[in-house]
Design a protein around this motif. Structure first.
Motif, PDB file in Angstrom:
ATOM      1  N   GLN A 827       0.798  -1.219   0.000  1.00  0.00           N
ATOM      2  CA  GLN A 827       0.000   0.000   0.000  1.00  0.00           C
ATOM      3  C   GLN A 827       0.834   1.274   0.000  1.00  0.00           C
ATOM      4  O   GLN A 827       0.283   2.374  -0.012  1.00  0.00           O
ATOM      5  N   GLY A 828       2.153   1.147   0.046  1.00  0.00           N
ATOM      6  CA  GLY A 828       2.998   2.335   0.052  1.00  0.00           C
ATOM      7  C   GLY A 828       4.038   2.278   1.152  1.00  0.00           C
ATOM      8  O   GLY A 828       4.131   1.301   1.912  1.00  0.00           O
ATOM      9  N   PRO A 829       4.857   3.340   1.298  1.00  0.00           N
ATOM     10  CA  PRO A 829       5.959   3.338   2.270  1.00  0.00           C
ATOM     11  C   PRO A 829       5.521   3.121   3.714  1.00  0.00           C
ATOM     12  O   PRO A 829       6.302   2.587   4.509  1.00  0.00           O
ATOM     13  N   ASP A 830       4.290   3.515   4.074  1.00  0.00           N
ATOM     14  CA  ASP A 830       3.832   3.279   5.445  1.00  0.00           C
ATOM     15  C   ASP A 830       3.523   1.810   5.689  1.00  0.00           C
ATOM     16  O   ASP A 830       3.490   1.355   6.834  1.00  0.00           O
ATOM     17  N   ASP A 831       3.275   1.084   4.611  1.00  0.00           N
ATOM     18  CA  ASP A 831       3.040  -0.359   4.708  1.00  0.00           C
ATOM     19  C   ASP A 831       4.376  -1.078   4.875  1.00  0.00           C
ATOM     20  O   ASP A 831       4.543  -1.938   5.745  1.00  0.00           O
ATOM     21  N   LEU A 832       5.347  -0.712   4.033  1.00  0.00           N
ATOM     22  CA  LEU A 832       6.680  -1.300   4.119  1.00  0.00           C
ATOM     23  C   LEU A 832       7.669  -0.384   3.407  1.00  0.00           C
ATOM     24  O   LEU A 832       7.445   0.018   2.266  1.00  0.00           O
ATOM     25  N   SER A 833       8.753  -0.051   4.066  1.00  0.00           N
ATOM     26  CA  SER A 833       9.854   0.699   3.462  1.00  0.00           C
ATOM     27  C   SER A 833      11.076   0.555   4.362  1.00  0.00           C
ATOM     28  O   SER A 833      10.957   0.142   5.526  1.00  0.00           O
ATOM     29  N   GLY A 834      12.248   0.884   3.835  1.00  0.00           N
ATOM     30  CA  GLY A 834      13.465   0.717   4.627  1.00  0.00           C
ATOM     31  C   GLY A 834      14.526   1.740   4.272  1.00  0.00           C
ATOM     32  O   GLY A 834      14.680   2.103   3.108  1.00  0.00           O
ATOM     33  N   LYS A 835      15.256   2.199   5.289  1.00  0.00           N
ATOM     34  CA  LYS A 835      16.379   3.120   5.101  1.00  0.00           C
ATOM     35  C   LYS A 835      17.649   2.435   5.581  1.00  0.00           C
ATOM     36  O   LYS A 835      17.691   1.921   6.710  1.00  0.00           O
ATOM     37  N   PHE A 836      18.672   2.445   4.723  1.00  0.00           N
ATOM     38  CA  PHE A 836      19.933   1.777   5.041  1.00  0.00           C
ATOM     39  C   PHE A 836      21.002   2.798   5.415  1.00  0.00           C
ATOM     40  O   PHE A 836      21.175   3.817   4.728  1.00  0.00           O
ATOM     41  N   PHE A 837      21.719   2.474   6.494  1.00  0.00           N
ATOM     42  CA  PHE A 837      22.844   3.276   6.967  1.00  0.00           C
ATOM     43  C   PHE A 837      24.061   2.344   7.014  1.00  0.00           C
ATOM     44  O   PHE A 837      24.054   1.354   7.748  1.00  0.00           O
ATOM     45  N   LEU A 838      25.080   2.646   6.213  1.00  0.00           N
ATOM     46  CA  LEU A 838      26.235   1.765   6.073  1.00  0.00           C
ATOM     47  C   LEU A 838      27.490   2.470   6.587  1.00  0.00           C
ATOM     48  O   LEU A 838      27.687   3.673   6.354  1.00  0.00           O
ATOM     49  N   SER A 839      28.355   1.703   7.275  1.00  0.00           N
ATOM     50  CA  SER A 839      29.606   2.278   7.786  1.00  0.00           C
ATOM     51  C   SER A 839      30.632   1.160   7.971  1.00  0.00           C
ATOM     52  O   SER A 839      30.289  -0.027   7.955  1.00  0.00           O
TER      53      SER A 839
END
Length: 997
Positions: A827-839
């Motif tokens: 249904q959109g980003p509120d249904d499923l989404s992800g932010k990646f932080f790499l280091s």
């Protein structure tokens, strides 16, 4: 409908003047008494010397009753601000009627009810009237916009009566309905001469602004207008004074665009009313004279929901874009919901209407009336009572009637819709096969030549959680082939998903050794998932691919559907499959359909130029007039390919999806055809031999990764596949912020020779991504490579994420798009989404992913965690024979778990995951699941040198809200998730060795 300009004018003329719009005495069986089972009945007869519909009631059994008018008979009202609706009612003396109520339905689907009080002393014929003011709220309303006022065009949906408690049984009668428009806004829209906003070649002079005055006085004013492309580029503008007589219409002529395509018309009336309309311009592919021949193109639609006037315009819109078949109607419950009282009006008028446009109906046999349910039926889903199995004797009578009623005016009968879905057929596959055989036998007994299609399957090998039988397709092909003529298939995925499903079907077809033809009779993609432009791309790709399989049994393709469905809210996937909007404004897919139908009608496939491993698709067809058609597109959206077509002795033109022609100049008998994600085709006329595909004269990688401000080398290959020596000239056209050296290269090449060349590419810090274009022998064609930034790792996670998952283009859904599976769709980003932080720091690679997920579920462990909410990542390191595939999840118990599915040679998966730190937490209030993987370099064979050179990274997040296994997932790049990860398509991450601590 706002824009049914021509056809509706004649119908609405008496309405605009004020007068009779409806007569219950002419309805007969075209009403539905909601409570027949509670002592209600109706019949047409003489009441006090007048023809009327007499209604019988018993207040002791039912305190109210609704007289619902069937869809196609419901009076559609013109736009109004104030109007008066009156109904002739006959009442006996000492009656028990307390009120007679009017119910309207507006353009948003909102129901508005207005009561009309009836006195106990009233008797004989009288009028019950309702004053409707759009500025005032209706006393009762529900559904739709929920603002309690009529919005847009409105229809009379039904009338209802309430009765006094304790009253005696009796009757009343309904006569005529009258409308008087007292005040109306000026209606304005697009006039084209076609009844909907599409200009067709030859009728350009009829294009203009339609002004309709529904008031009893003259209207005057000023209209400002502007025409622009769909992308917003202004083409023309003007200002006109206008005057429209009372209750009449006028058209202000406008200049038609020069090229075929989609356009916007913005109109401002007197500086107060302003609207923007979408319209199209095309060379119509139809209507097509003569019988249906060759590969069949059709559309799906539901005419039972339309008035006769609306159905006329919808049919015309289908005919103009070249459709030859309309699939729909035939609902048994709609035809004969009361035993012995069939109503064939929808089907009769549709068959007659299609015949006028040289089209045919593909009738869908569907639905079981309550009186016809099989006594032995046991619901497959006991908790659900819909879509029951019919009594086979009654079923065969229904089929025989339909098969014989219209004879060869029908194209086909399809036996049920998607019976493999539990929610569409509440019976077993074995029971369906009995229905299929019974229908085939019944139809052939009265119409032996009628084509019988199996019920279109929603998919191939659907999971048992939604399918009545995961082996439905195989059994239909292997065991039931004698009981139908054509195998029907559905699919609503993107192109590659469709190609994959058809491939699996063809494998079954080959193994079953059946020569049955097959028809993709309901296939599309919703624009809510991919957008209007890619919907048009998908339409072209699916049709061309299906046509290329004619020698493997393909005989037709239907797009689902003609017009968007207003019963679903805007943004809902089921609403946006249509070629036209609810206002009949064209979408990009409508013009693409018209272009395919106009050029590829009766074309036959010659050969496929592309192979299984190619990142493009390229075919050759021979048109009915002997021309050659070469359609193609790039499968990857990261760049494009330029293909040399040789053997050109005639005239070659490039044709876009709107039907515009661009001449191609041949050099030494060859033309360069540039393939991109936007499909197109080359039409070659005036020669007797098919063209040859000589490959790409300039070969580029799909993507070039740029690291910071470093110079990156782009390696390309110049190739001469022709029989003569040539000199290739290549000129770079770089996007802003990118430098390329050298700017141009000229290389002489002998016949059959190739040469590698290199370009140095450097990007400024402001540049993020874009296409680097190369002009080949300028004027011959353009090739491009996608430029992307590598992710440079810091020693700690930054404030801004490095990568994001949450776009529809990254979505892979496990379930077909259908009404029954809407709740399982993303249904959109509120249904499923992800932010990646790499280091990376202290010899540890840290991967953090903050996942927004409205509902977290994880009931699996070990290697099966992918089936529920989880994270999967792939890492490809230099010098290793395969990639690492790692995963993390948060079990419902609250325990964080990790797993390693794949490890390169020389490593052990269990040992590696044992060294990797896995942390997973859930913040339910924020709907946030945080995954952290801390990967020691030595656990996966990573070194500072390798990280400095760069490693490939891919990731996906799985989603499971309701079913046993994942319903969808989002991934950064193709491959991961289906066992075929491709390092070349993943993201490059790196850390300068000098910066590593």
């Amino acid at each position: 409908m706002r824009l049914l300009l021509l056809f509706m004018l004649a119908v609405l003329a008496p309405v605009l003047r004020g007068g009779e719009i409806f007569d219950f005495a002419r309805l007969s069986d075209r009403i539905e008494l909601v409570h027949y089972q509670k002592g209600s009945a109706a019949k047409v007869g003489k009441i006090d010397g007048r023809d009327a519909l007499e209604l019988f009631f018993d207040p002791a059994l039912n305190s109210w009753n609704t007289i619902a008018i069937k869809n196609y008979q419901r009076p559609r009202l013109p736009l109004f601000r104030k109007c008066r609706i009156a109904l002739e009612v006959w009442l006996p003396r000492n009656h028990a009627v307390r009120s007679v109520n009017l119910e309207l339905c507006d353009s948003t689907g909102e129901m508005l009810q207005y009561p009309g009080v009836v006195s106990a002393q009233d008797h004989g014929w009288r009028k019950v009237a309702w004053e409707i003011d759009t500025a005032l709220r209706a006393p009762h309303s529900w559904g739709g916009k929920k603002n309690a006022v009529p919005d847009g065009k409105t229809m009379i949906r039904n009338f209802s009566c309430s009765f006094r408690p304790g009253g005696a049984a009796g009757s009343l009668a309904f006569g005529k309905v009258f409308l008087e428009v007292e005040e109306a806004p000026l209606e304005f829209g697009v006039a084209t001469g076609n009844g909907f906003p599409v200009i067709t070649r030859g009728r350009e002079a009829e294009f203009g602004i339609s002004l309709k005055n529904g008031n009893p006085v003259v209207r005057r004013g000023k209209a400002k207008w502007e025409i622009s492309t769909a992308n917003g580029d202004r083409l023309s503008a003007g200002e006109d004074d206008w005057e429209v007589a009372p209750r009449s219409e006028k058209v202000i002529p406008l200049p038609a665009p020069a090229a075929y395509g989609l356009y916007d018309l913005r109109v401002n009336i007197d500086g107060e009313q302003e609207r923007k309309f979408r319209f199209g311009y095309m060379a119509p592919a139809g209507p097509v004279d003569g019988p249906i021949r060759g590969f069949v193109l059709g559309v799906c639609e539901h005419p039972e929901s339309l008035s006769d006037e609306e159905a006329e315009v919808w049919t015309r819109s289908a005919a103009l874009c070249g459709a030859r078949v309309i699939r729909g109607a035939g609902s048994w419950t709609g035809i004969e919901w009361r035993k012995g009282h069939p109503d064939y009006h929808v089907e009769d008028t549709m068959v007659e209407r299609l015949e006028r446009y040289h089209m045919k109906m593909s009738l869908l046999l569907l639905g079981t009336p309550g009186w016809a349910v099989a006594k032995e039926w046991k619901p497959l889903m006991p908790e659900k009572k819909y879509w029951p199995m019919p009594d086979l004797d009654a079923w065969q009578k229904y089929v025989r009637t339909l098969a014989s009623r219209w004879g060869d005016r029908l194209y086909s009968l399809e036996v049920w819709n998607e019976p493999d879905l539990r929610t569409n057929g509440n019976f077993t596959s074995r029971e369906y096969f009995k229905m299929l055989k019974a229908a085939n036998d019944a139809a052939k007994s009265v119409n032996p030549g009628l084509q019988i299609q199996s019920g279109g399957l929603a998919g191939i090998d659907l999971p048992a959680s939604i399918s009545a039988d995961p082996r439905y397709a195989w059994k239909l092909l292997k065991d039931e082939a004698a009981n139908y003529d054509v195998f029907a298939l559905h699919n609503h995925q993107v192109y590659l998903g469709y190609e994959d499903m058809v491939g699996r079907f063809l494998k079954y077809r080959r193994e079953a050794r059946t020569g049955k033809p097959w028809y993709a009779n309901e296939t599309a993609i919703t624009s809510s998932t991919v957008g209007d432009e890619k919907q048009a791309h998908t339409l072209f790709q699916k049709i061309i691919y299906t046509m290329s399989l004619m020698n493997r049994g393909a005989i037709g393709y239907n797009w689902y559907n003609l017009v968007e469905k207003t019963k679903y809210p805007a943004g809902h996937p089921e609403r946006h499959f249509g070629l036209l909007t609810p206002e009949l404004e064209p979408k990009a897919a409508y013009l693409a359909y018209n272009t395919v139908a106009g050029h590829f009608r009766e074309a036959v496939p010659e050969r496929e130029f592309s192979g299984p491993g190619d990142s493009f698709r390229l075919y050759c067809f021979k048109a009915a007039n002997g021309d050659y058609l070469v359609p193609g597109w790039s499968v990857s959206d990261k760049g494009n390919k330029a293909i040399l077509l040789s053997g050109i002795t005639g005239r070659a033109v490039r044709v876009d999806l709107n039907g515009n022609l661009e001449p191609l100049a041949a050099t030494n008998g060859g033309v360069l055809f540039t393939l991109s994600e936007t499909p197109a085709f080359v039409r070659i006329s005036g020669q007797g031999k098919a063209p040859l595909c000589m490959g790409a004269p300039l070969e580029l990688p799909d993507t070039l990764i740029l690291r910071g401000r470093e110079v990156t080398t782009l390696k390309a290959v110049l190739r001469n596949s022709g029989p003569k020596a040539v000199s290739l000239n290549v000129v770079a056209d770089a996007p802003r912020g990118v430098q390329v050296r050298p700017r141009s290269i000229r290389e002489p090449l002998a016949a059959g020779a190739s040469r590698q060349v290199e370009f140095s590419v450097r990007a400024q810090d402001s540049f993020e991504r874009g296409n680097l274009r190369f002009l080949v022998n300028p004027g011959m064609g353009v090739v491009s490579v996608r430029l992307e930034r590598a992710v440079r790792l810091g020693d700690a996670p930054g404030l801004k994420h490095d990568l994001f998952l949450g776009e529809r283009s990254q979505l892979v859904s496990m379930y077909p798009s259908a009404v029954e599976t809407t709740h399982l769709q993303w249904q959109g980003p509120d249904d499923l989404s992800g932010k990646f932080f790499l280091s990376a720091r202290n010899q540890v690679l840290a991967i953090r992913c903050d996942v927004t997920d409205d509902r977290h579920r994880q009931r699996f462990s070990g290697s099966e965690i992918w089936q529920n909410d989880s994270l999967q990542i792939a890492l490809t390191l230099p010098g290793q024979n395969t990639f690492w595939e790692l995963g993390a999840a948060l079990a419902d118990s609250g325990k964080a778990v990790g797993y390693c599915w794949r490890a390169p040679a020389g490593f052990h998966a269990e040992q590696a995951i044992g060294k990797i730190g896995v942390e997973v937490t859930r913040d339910e209030a924020r709907k946030l699941t945080r995954y952290i993987l801390k990967i020691p370099f030595d656990a996966i064979g990573l070194t500072g040198e390798k990280l400095g050179a760069g490693i490939r990274f891919n990731a996906l997040i799985n989603d499971c809200d309701e079913t046993a296994t994942r319903e969808s997932y989002l991934r950064l790049a193709p491959g991961l998730g289906d066992g075929a990860a491709s390092p070349e398509l993943s993201v490059l991450i790196y850390r300068q060795e000098a910066e590593q601590k």
